[in-house]
Design a protein around this motif. Sequence first.
Motif, PDB file in Angstrom:
ATOM      1  N   GLY A 298       0.840  -1.198   0.000  1.00 64.18           N
ATOM      2  CA  GLY A 298       0.000   0.000   0.000  1.00 64.18           C
ATOM      3  C   GLY A 298       0.871   1.242   0.000  1.00 64.18           C
ATOM      4  O   GLY A 298       1.971   1.233   0.551  1.00 64.18           O
ATOM      5  N   ILE A 299       0.373   2.314  -0.599  1.00 62.44           N
ATOM      6  CA  ILE A 299       1.173   3.524  -0.775  1.00 62.44           C
ATOM      7  C   ILE A 299       0.394   4.742  -0.276  1.00 62.44           C
ATOM      8  O   ILE A 299      -0.746   4.979  -0.685  1.00 62.44           O
ATOM      9  CB  ILE A 299       1.546   3.724  -2.256  1.00 62.44           C
ATOM     10  N   VAL A 300       1.046   5.500   0.615  1.00 58.42           N
ATOM     11  CA  VAL A 300       0.537   6.807   1.021  1.00 58.42           C
ATOM     12  C   VAL A 300       1.570   7.834   0.582  1.00 58.42           C
ATOM     13  O   VAL A 300       2.648   7.928   1.160  1.00 58.42           O
ATOM     14  CB  VAL A 300       0.312   6.886   2.539  1.00 58.42           C
ATOM     15  N   PRO A 301       1.282   8.604  -0.484  1.00 58.73           N
ATOM     16  CA  PRO A 301       2.273   9.543  -1.008  1.00 58.73           C
ATOM     17  C   PRO A 301       2.572  10.650   0.000  1.00 58.73           C
ATOM     18  O   PRO A 301       1.666  11.361   0.438  1.00 58.73           O
ATOM     19  CB  PRO A 301       1.601  10.118  -2.254  1.00 58.73           C
ATOM     20  N   ALA A 302       3.849  10.788   0.362  1.00 56.33           N
ATOM     21  CA  ALA A 302       4.236  11.824   1.317  1.00 56.33           C
ATOM     22  C   ALA A 302       5.687  12.225   1.088  1.00 56.33           C
ATOM     23  O   ALA A 302       6.406  12.532   2.036  1.00 56.33           O
ATOM     24  CB  ALA A 302       4.023  11.341   2.751  1.00 56.33           C
ATOM     25  N   GLY A 303       6.107  12.213  -0.174  1.00 54.99           N
ATOM     26  CA  GLY A 303       7.465  12.622  -0.506  1.00 54.99           C
ATOM     27  C   GLY A 303       7.456  13.934  -1.258  1.00 54.99           C
ATOM     28  O   GLY A 303       6.448  14.649  -1.291  1.00 54.99           O
ATOM     29  N   SER A 304       8.575  14.242  -1.872  1.00 52.45           N
ATOM     30  CA  SER A 304       8.665  15.496  -2.605  1.00 52.45           C
ATOM     31  C   SER A 304       8.209  15.360  -4.060  1.00 52.45           C
ATOM     32  O   SER A 304       7.694  16.307  -4.649  1.00 52.45           O
ATOM     33  CB  SER A 304      10.108  16.029  -2.576  1.00 52.45           C
TER      34      SER A 304
ATOM     35  N   SER B 161      -7.928  10.495   2.510  1.00 53.08           N
ATOM     36  CA  SER B 161      -8.306   9.840   1.251  1.00 53.08           C
ATOM     37  C   SER B 161      -7.433   8.626   0.991  1.00 53.08           C
ATOM     38  O   SER B 161      -7.925   7.588   0.521  1.00 53.08           O
ATOM     39  CB  SER B 161      -8.196  10.833   0.084  1.00 53.08           C
ATOM     40  N   SER B 162      -6.157   8.744   1.282  1.00 49.25           N
ATOM     41  CA  SER B 162      -5.246   7.614   1.086  1.00 49.25           C
ATOM     42  C   SER B 162      -5.655   6.426   1.951  1.00 49.25           C
ATOM     43  O   SER B 162      -5.648   5.272   1.498  1.00 49.25           O
ATOM     44  CB  SER B 162      -3.805   8.027   1.424  1.00 49.25           C
ATOM     45  N   THR B 163      -6.026   6.697   3.204  1.00 48.66           N
ATOM     46  CA  THR B 163      -6.425   5.612   4.107  1.00 48.66           C
ATOM     47  C   THR B 163      -7.716   4.965   3.643  1.00 48.66           C
ATOM     48  O   THR B 163      -7.858   3.735   3.675  1.00 48.66           O
ATOM     49  CB  THR B 163      -6.581   6.149   5.542  1.00 48.66           C
TER      50      THR B 163
ATOM     51  N   LEU C  15      -8.223   0.972   2.694  1.00 45.53           N
ATOM     52  CA  LEU C  15      -9.262   0.120   3.280  1.00 45.53           C
ATOM     53  C   LEU C  15     -10.153  -0.472   2.199  1.00 45.53           C
ATOM     54  O   LEU C  15     -10.552  -1.642   2.271  1.00 45.53           O
ATOM     55  CB  LEU C  15     -10.093   0.938   4.276  1.00 45.53           C
ATOM     56  N   HIS C  16     -10.473   0.331   1.184  1.00 42.88           N
ATOM     57  CA  HIS C  16     -11.283  -0.181   0.074  1.00 42.88           C
ATOM     58  C   HIS C  16     -10.542  -1.291  -0.669  1.00 42.88           C
ATOM     59  O   HIS C  16     -11.117  -2.341  -0.986  1.00 42.88           O
ATOM     60  CB  HIS C  16     -11.623   0.962  -0.882  1.00 42.88           C
TER      61      HIS C  16
ATOM     62  N   ARG D 245       2.200  -7.382  -5.385  1.00 37.34           N
ATOM     63  CA  ARG D 245       0.759  -7.279  -5.175  1.00 37.34           C
ATOM     64  C   ARG D 245       0.458  -5.895  -4.634  1.00 37.34           C
ATOM     65  O   ARG D 245       0.910  -5.529  -3.554  1.00 37.34           O
ATOM     66  CB  ARG D 245       0.284  -8.357  -4.201  1.00 37.34           C
ATOM     67  N   LEU D 246      -0.293  -5.118  -5.377  1.00 40.06           N
ATOM     68  CA  LEU D 246      -0.518  -3.718  -5.060  1.00 40.06           C
ATOM     69  C   LEU D 246      -1.834  -3.528  -4.326  1.00 40.06           C
ATOM     70  O   LEU D 246      -2.866  -4.065  -4.728  1.00 40.06           O
ATOM     71  CB  LEU D 246      -0.526  -2.890  -6.350  1.00 40.06           C
ATOM     72  N   LEU D 247      -1.799  -2.738  -3.262  1.00 36.04           N
ATOM     73  CA  LEU D 247      -3.008  -2.424  -2.507  1.00 36.04           C
ATOM     74  C   LEU D 247      -3.610  -1.130  -3.058  1.00 36.04           C
ATOM     75  O   LEU D 247      -3.594  -0.069  -2.430  1.00 36.04           O
ATOM     76  CB  LEU D 247      -2.668  -2.282  -1.021  1.00 36.04           C
ATOM     77  N   ALA D 248      -4.097  -1.225  -4.276  1.00 39.19           N
ATOM     78  CA  ALA D 248      -4.695  -0.087  -4.980  1.00 39.19           C
ATOM     79  C   ALA D 248      -5.350  -0.614  -6.240  1.00 39.19           C
ATOM     80  O   ALA D 248      -5.146  -1.768  -6.628  1.00 39.19           O
ATOM     81  CB  ALA D 248      -3.640   0.968  -5.323  1.00 39.19           C
TER      82      ALA D 248
END
Length: 331
Positions: A86-92, A109-111, A115-116, A302-305
Motif C-alpha cells: 500500500g502507498i501513502v504519497p508523502a514525498g517530494s 483519502s489515502s487511508t 481500506l477499500h 501485489r498492489l493495494l490499490a
Amino acid sequence: MTRLRVGLLANPTAAQGTAHRVGRQVAHLLRLAGISVVDLSGPSAHVARARAEELRDSLTALVVVGGDGTVSLGAEIVAGTPVRLGIVPAGSGNDFARALGLAVDDPESSTRALLHALSRPVVTIDAIELIAAGDNALPHRSLALGNVNLGFDALVNARANSGRAGHGTRYTAAVLRELPAFSPLPFWLEIDGGERIEVDATILSLCSTGVYGGGMTMVPGARIDDGVLDLATVSGIGRAQLLRLFPRVFKGTHTTLDAVDIRPVREVTVGLRHGRTLRVYADGEPRSLLPVTARVLPGAVRLLAELPAPVEGSGGGGPGDSEPGDSEGAQ
C-alpha cells in the motif's frame, strides 16, 4: 475471522519530516477501522528493511509512507510474496503515486483507498530488477517500480536531489544547470539477449510508468501490469532542441519527433564506452554505476490499490503533430 495485520513504514526524512507525521495519522485511522497496525519505521532504510523482513510473513499488507524511494524499498521487501503493498504519497516527487492516480497530500483519502483495496481482489504489477556485478554490485536486491534513468536524465536526477525547492522546480532548475556542459553519452546496449549495439544518446530511460521529474510523461500510455518495459531513447539532437523537448515531455507530445525512439523490452544491459562512468538512478534514488542489467519481473508485486484505466490513443501520434520550431538538426 483473523484480524488483518498491516505493517506501516514511514520515511522519517521524506518531505522534511512530513512523512513521519502522516504515518502516525494513517496508523491512527487504520486502527480506528479495526486494523492491527505494527510500526516498522526506523531511523534508516537499513533498519526499516530489517524490521519489515523479520515480520513480513505475519502481515497482510505493508503500507509505505513517503516518496518514490520509499515505494521502491517497500517493493523490495514484498516482491514475490503474498504481502500487498500500500502507498501513502508523502514525498517530494510522488511520481509513482501520480501515475497511479493516487491522492497526494491527503492522508484521509489515502487511508480510505487502502481500506477499500483490502476488500477488493488482488492487483499485481511489474517490478524492474537491477543487477550489477563486481565492484558495482549492490548490497541487497534492487528493485524499482516506476523508471530507471541512465543518461542526461540520471545526471539531472542527481543534481535535483541536492536542491531544496519543490521537486518539479528542482528538476527544471537541474535541467538548466546540467544542459550547458552536456554532450551525448556513448552507450552500448544488449537488448533481450541480442547483439551489442552502440548509440550516442542524450536521454536513456527504462520505463514502467514513464512518469518522472515531477510529472514528465516520457512514455504516455505505459502500463505497469503488461509484462514489458519501455526503453525510451532520445538521440541526434543538440542542446537547443533538448531544451525545447522538455516542455513537450510534460504534455506527452514528444513521441512523434524523429529523435525519440520508444521500444518494448524485457531485459537490457547498458554500459558506457571509452571508460566513461555514470551512476544509475531508479525511482529517484542512486543505484549502481554502469554497466547494469535491468529486467522486468512480471506481476512481482501485489498492489493495494486499483489501477487506472488504459489511456486510449496514447503513446504516439501521426504526422502533423509536431510543433513549430521542432526541427531535428543537431546544434
